[in-house]
Design a protein around this motif. Sequence first.
Motif, short mmCIF file in Angstrom:
data_model
loop_
_atom_site.label_atom_id
_atom_site.label_comp_id
_atom_site.label_asym_id
_atom_site.label_seq_id
_atom_site.Cartn_x
_atom_site.Cartn_y
_atom_site.Cartn_z
N LYS A 39 0.81 -1.22 0.00
CA LYS A 39 0.00 0.00 0.00
C LYS A 39 0.84 1.27 0.00
CE LYS A 39 -4.21 -1.82 1.63
NZ LYS A 39 -5.07 -1.77 0.47
N THR A 41 2.87 4.15 -1.45
CA THR A 41 3.05 4.84 -2.73
C THR A 41 4.07 5.95 -2.55
OG1 THR A 41 1.18 6.29 -2.29
CG2 THR A 41 0.74 4.34 -3.61
N ASN A 43 6.05 9.39 -4.13
CA ASN A 43 5.95 10.50 -5.07
C ASN A 43 7.18 10.44 -5.96
OD1 ASN A 43 5.37 12.82 -6.42
ND2 ASN A 43 5.80 14.19 -4.71
N PRO A 48 2.21 9.69 -7.96
CA PRO A 48 2.23 8.62 -6.96
C PRO A 48 2.41 7.26 -7.65
CG PRO A 48 0.01 9.52 -7.22
CD PRO A 48 0.92 10.34 -8.07
N THR A 49 3.44 6.54 -7.19
CA THR A 49 3.80 5.27 -7.80
C THR A 49 3.92 4.21 -6.71
OG1 THR A 49 5.09 6.52 -9.42
CG2 THR A 49 5.48 4.16 -9.32
N PRO A 50 3.36 3.02 -6.91
CA PRO A 50 3.53 1.96 -5.92
C PRO A 50 5.01 1.64 -5.72
CG PRO A 50 1.82 1.37 -7.49
CD PRO A 50 2.48 2.61 -8.02
N GLN A 53 6.98 -0.93 -7.74
CA GLN A 53 7.27 -0.66 -9.14
C GLN A 53 8.57 0.11 -9.33
OE1 GLN A 53 3.99 1.17 -11.15
NE2 GLN A 53 2.61 -0.54 -10.73
N ALA A 81 8.07 8.16 2.04
CA ALA A 81 6.81 7.43 1.85
C ALA A 81 6.65 6.34 2.90
CB ALA A 81 6.75 6.84 0.45
#
Length: 182
Positions: A39, A41, A43, A48-50, A53, A81
């Motif tokens: 959950k 994410t 910046n 916003p990127t998981p 990834q 994050a």
Amino acid sequence: MAYAIVDTCKEKMDKAVEWLQSELNTVRTGMANAKMLDKVTVNYYGSPTPLNQIAGISVQEGRTLVIKPYDPSSLKEIEKACNQADLGIAPNNDGSVIRMTVPQLTGETRKEMTKKVSKLAEEAKVQIRNIRRDANTVVKKDETVDEDTQKDMQNEIQKITDKYTKKIDEMADAKSAEVLKV
């Protein structure tokens, strides 16, 4: 039409069970699990990127999560994050990777986590019951189906509901047992 309602009901209930599984993956058990960070994410260049990834996540020695960013310049954003995600684990940045050591759970924390598991399971059951209610409403309003077929469809929907409710209970019991295991 009759079977389409039941099939749609099953699909929606499957999604509710998938949601529960993803939520249960984030519950701490005292052991490190890469899914705990699903959950989070980051910046990353303004979007916003998981986390999974933009970084490789691995488990070391059973209790330490190691986050190795693919782009070293994103290390600070990943650390930020992880702090904002309120995981209860402090990230340690050593300049090339972030290490997060999962603390041993106390008895009180274990009880809180089992309560969280129960709450998540209850939310999933509410979703299942709402899906059942909506499906039954559609069946009752369908004037092209006779009363006997409506009763059969409602019975089928109830059987499906019972099956998914049992599955949710089993998932919650398994996760609670995992949390309580010392």
